[in-house]
Scaffold this active site. Structure first.
Site, PDB file in Angstrom:
ATOM      1  NE  ARG A  25     -53.865   8.842  20.828  1.00  0.00           N
ATOM      2  CZ  ARG A  25     -53.298  10.032  20.584  1.00  0.00           C
ATOM      3  NH1 ARG A  25     -52.521  10.185  19.523  1.00  0.00           N
ATOM      4  NH2 ARG A  25     -53.527  11.050  21.376  1.00  0.00           N
ATOM      5  NE  ARG A  73     -47.803  20.497  21.023  1.00  0.00           N
ATOM      6  CZ  ARG A  73     -47.939  19.191  20.810  1.00  0.00           C
ATOM      7  NH1 ARG A  73     -46.972  18.494  20.286  1.00  0.00           N
ATOM      8  NH2 ARG A  73     -49.048  18.605  21.126  1.00  0.00           N
ATOM      9  NE  ARG A 122     -53.842  16.258  23.785  1.00  0.00           N
ATOM     10  CZ  ARG A 122     -54.113  14.994  23.440  1.00  0.00           C
ATOM     11  NH1 ARG A 122     -54.940  14.268  24.171  1.00  0.00           N
ATOM     12  NH2 ARG A 122     -53.537  14.467  22.390  1.00  0.00           N
ATOM     13  NE  ARG A 155     -51.115  10.632  24.252  1.00  0.00           N
ATOM     14  CZ  ARG A 155     -50.796  11.452  23.249  1.00  0.00           C
ATOM     15  NH1 ARG A 155     -50.282  10.964  22.123  1.00  0.00           N
ATOM     16  NH2 ARG A 155     -50.986  12.750  23.351  1.00  0.00           N
ATOM     17  CE  LYS A 172     -48.849  16.267  16.097  1.00  0.00           C
ATOM     18  NZ  LYS A 172     -50.282  16.320  16.487  1.00  0.00           N
TER      19      LYS A 172
HETATM   20  P1  AP5 Z   1     -52.227   9.921  15.946  1.00  0.00           P
HETATM   21  O1  AP5 Z   1     -51.468   9.546  14.742  1.00  0.00           O
HETATM   22  O2  AP5 Z   1     -51.847   9.310  17.236  1.00  0.00           O
HETATM   23  O3  AP5 Z   1     -52.336  11.529  16.049  1.00  0.00           O
HETATM   24  P2  AP5 Z   1     -51.268  12.623  16.510  1.00  0.00           P
HETATM   25  O4  AP5 Z   1     -51.380  13.761  15.555  1.00  0.00           O
HETATM   26  O5  AP5 Z   1     -49.936  11.998  16.704  1.00  0.00           O
HETATM   27  O6  AP5 Z   1     -51.941  13.043  17.883  1.00  0.00           O
HETATM   28  P3  AP5 Z   1     -51.298  13.315  19.308  1.00  0.00           P
HETATM   29  O7  AP5 Z   1     -52.438  13.273  20.283  1.00  0.00           O
HETATM   30  O8  AP5 Z   1     -50.132  12.440  19.568  1.00  0.00           O
HETATM   31  O9  AP5 Z   1     -50.841  14.791  19.146  1.00  0.00           O
HETATM   32  P4  AP5 Z   1     -50.568  15.786  20.261  1.00  0.00           P
HETATM   33  O10 AP5 Z   1     -49.900  16.834  19.488  1.00  0.00           O
HETATM   34  O11 AP5 Z   1     -51.747  16.223  21.036  1.00  0.00           O
HETATM   35  O12 AP5 Z   1     -49.729  14.930  21.344  1.00  0.00           O
HETATM   36  P5  AP5 Z   1     -48.198  14.837  21.649  1.00  0.00           P
HETATM   37  O13 AP5 Z   1     -47.915  13.455  22.053  1.00  0.00           O
HETATM   38  O14 AP5 Z   1     -47.395  15.455  20.580  1.00  0.00           O
HETATM   39  O15 AP5 Z   1     -53.773   9.603  15.652  1.00  0.00           O
HETATM   40  C1  AP5 Z   1     -54.774   9.823  16.620  1.00  0.00           C
HETATM   41  C2  AP5 Z   1     -55.844   8.728  16.526  1.00  0.00           C
HETATM   42  O16 AP5 Z   1     -56.562   8.896  15.313  1.00  0.00           O
HETATM   43  C3  AP5 Z   1     -55.288   7.300  16.498  1.00  0.00           C
HETATM   44  O17 AP5 Z   1     -56.174   6.448  17.174  1.00  0.00           O
HETATM   45  C4  AP5 Z   1     -55.234   6.961  14.997  1.00  0.00           C
HETATM   46  O18 AP5 Z   1     -55.372   5.556  14.762  1.00  0.00           O
HETATM   47  C5  AP5 Z   1     -56.426   7.731  14.477  1.00  0.00           C
HETATM   48  N1  AP5 Z   1     -56.231   8.240  13.118  1.00  0.00           N
HETATM   49  C6  AP5 Z   1     -55.084   8.751  12.575  1.00  0.00           C
HETATM   50  N2  AP5 Z   1     -55.310   9.143  11.300  1.00  0.00           N
HETATM   51  C7  AP5 Z   1     -56.632   8.898  11.054  1.00  0.00           C
HETATM   52  C8  AP5 Z   1     -57.468   9.079   9.908  1.00  0.00           C
HETATM   53  N3  AP5 Z   1     -56.997   9.617   8.770  1.00  0.00           N
HETATM   54  N4  AP5 Z   1     -58.774   8.702  10.019  1.00  0.00           N
HETATM   55  C9  AP5 Z   1     -59.257   8.172  11.159  1.00  0.00           C
HETATM   56  N5  AP5 Z   1     -58.520   7.964  12.269  1.00  0.00           N
HETATM   57  C10 AP5 Z   1     -57.220   8.330  12.207  1.00  0.00           C
HETATM   58  O19 AP5 Z   1     -48.101  15.786  22.935  1.00  0.00           O
HETATM   59  C11 AP5 Z   1     -48.710  15.428  24.160  1.00  0.00           C
HETATM   60  C12 AP5 Z   1     -48.460  16.524  25.189  1.00  0.00           C
HETATM   61  O20 AP5 Z   1     -47.044  16.669  25.425  1.00  0.00           O
HETATM   62  C13 AP5 Z   1     -48.914  17.936  24.795  1.00  0.00           C
HETATM   63  O21 AP5 Z   1     -50.279  18.151  25.098  1.00  0.00           O
HETATM   64  C14 AP5 Z   1     -47.981  18.807  25.638  1.00  0.00           C
HETATM   65  O22 AP5 Z   1     -48.390  18.846  26.988  1.00  0.00           O
HETATM   66  C15 AP5 Z   1     -46.670  18.025  25.575  1.00  0.00           C
HETATM   67  N6  AP5 Z   1     -45.807  18.420  24.432  1.00  0.00           N
HETATM   68  C16 AP5 Z   1     -45.393  17.622  23.408  1.00  0.00           C
HETATM   69  N7  AP5 Z   1     -44.621  18.293  22.547  1.00  0.00           N
HETATM   70  C17 AP5 Z   1     -44.552  19.567  23.027  1.00  0.00           C
HETATM   71  C18 AP5 Z   1     -43.928  20.740  22.563  1.00  0.00           C
HETATM   72  N8  AP5 Z   1     -43.211  20.761  21.411  1.00  0.00           N
HETATM   73  N9  AP5 Z   1     -44.093  21.889  23.293  1.00  0.00           N
HETATM   74  C19 AP5 Z   1     -44.794  21.894  24.436  1.00  0.00           C
HETATM   75  N10 AP5 Z   1     -45.423  20.803  24.943  1.00  0.00           N
HETATM   76  C20 AP5 Z   1     -45.307  19.655  24.232  1.00  0.00           C
HETATM   77 MG    MG Z   2     -48.650  11.741  18.350  1.00  0.00          MG
END
Ligand code: AP5
Ligand code: MG
Length: 207
Positions: free
Chosen positions: A124, A90, A163, A152, A15
């Site tokens: 990552r 979410r 997660r 992270r 994402k």
């Molecule tokens: P990346 O692009 O960073 O993936 P992402 O989908 O952004 O993953 P996140 O871990 O950020 O998602 P998340 O939903 O768990 O975390 P968030 O920060 O939102 O890519 C990942 C890796 O893969 C990178 O190294 C990239 O280079 C690689 N990659 C990408 N595409 C690729 C491909 N095609 N092929 C190979 N490699 C690839 O949330 C974190 C925490 O915050 C949650 O756990 C929760 O506690 C809280 N939180 C956030 N939002 C909410 C909400 N709305 N409600 C409740 N809690 C929330």
């Molecule tokens: Mg992200």
């Protein structure tokens, strides 16, 4: 298009990586609840103190906290022509709250099998200076930035499995909710970053 777009998918789906191309194509600002929460944790604000334990244990932060954060963010003038939500909503209650304050025109769901997720997350690395996302194998960082990259706290195998469970139990049903509303487009996220960017550009151009 004056409404907002939701980028939907499991942890590590890409994402954050793919948000860049959508921002470029639509001019809408990226609103990542994960990034906003991490900023609050690093500053030690009340919000950060409340969110920290949930995030580090791989659980979702309570809906009311997230909804308050989004209400505040959408009051900024740059959000008036819609935004690109990354990692929000979410849960169905978050989506219902959002429907009262903004118009969601499209949901782009990045589909990636669970078995690919752990490798993506564990490898990552982030550049704290500009938020750039790297992967030690799939998007190697240039040598000059390597020394400053961070990992992270929730990017370890144990937490990513929690997660993923939270995603399957609380978030995935929301995809069906949006599908029933007829605004969800699925994109295969299992290819290379470039291949997925191409599919996403096509999906955005067809909106
Ligand atoms: P990346 O692009 O960073 O993936 P992402 O989908 O952004 O993953 P996140 O871990 O950020 O998602 P998340 O939903 O768990 O975390 P968030 O920060 O939102 O890519 C990942 C890796 O893969 C990178 O190294 C990239 O280079 C690689 N990659 C990408 N595409 C690729 C491909 N095609 N092929 C190979 N490699 C690839 O949330 C974190 C925490 O915050 C949650 O756990 C929760 O506690 C809280 N939180 C956030 N939002 C909410 C909400 N709305 N409600 C409740 N809690 C929330
Ligand atoms: Mg992200």
């Amino acid at each position: 298009m004056t409404g907002s777009i939701v980028l939907f998918g499991p942890p590590g789906a890409g994402k954050g990586t793919q948000a860049e191309i959508i921002v470029e194509l639509t001019g809408k600002p990226q609103v990542s609840t994960g990034d906003m929460l991490r900023l609050a944790v690093s500053k030690g604000t009340d919000l950060g103190l409340e969110a920290k334990e949930y995030m580090e244990s791989g659980m979702l932060v309570p809906d009311q906290v997230i909804i308050g954060l989004i209400e505040d963010r959408l009051s900024h003038s740059d959000a008036s022509k819609g935004v690109l939500f990354d990692g929000f909503p979410r849960t169905i209650p978050q989506a219902e709250a959002l429907s009262k304050i903004a118009q969601v025109e499209a949901v782009i769901a990045i589909e990636v099998p669970d078995e690919d997720i752990v490798n993506r997350i564990v490898g990552r690395r982030m550049d704290p200076e500009n938020g750039e996302i790297y992967h030690i194998s799939f998007k190697p960082p240039p040598p000059e930035v390597e020394g400053r990259l961070i990992q992270r706290k929730d990017d370890n195998e144990g937490t990513v499995r929690k997660r993923l469970s939270a995603y399957h139990e609380q978030t995935k049903p929301l995809g069906e909710w949006y599908r029933e509303k007829g605004i969800l487009t699925s994109v295969d996220g299992s290819g290379t970053i470039k291949e997925v960017s191409h599919s996403i550009s096509m999906a955005v151009q067809n909106l």
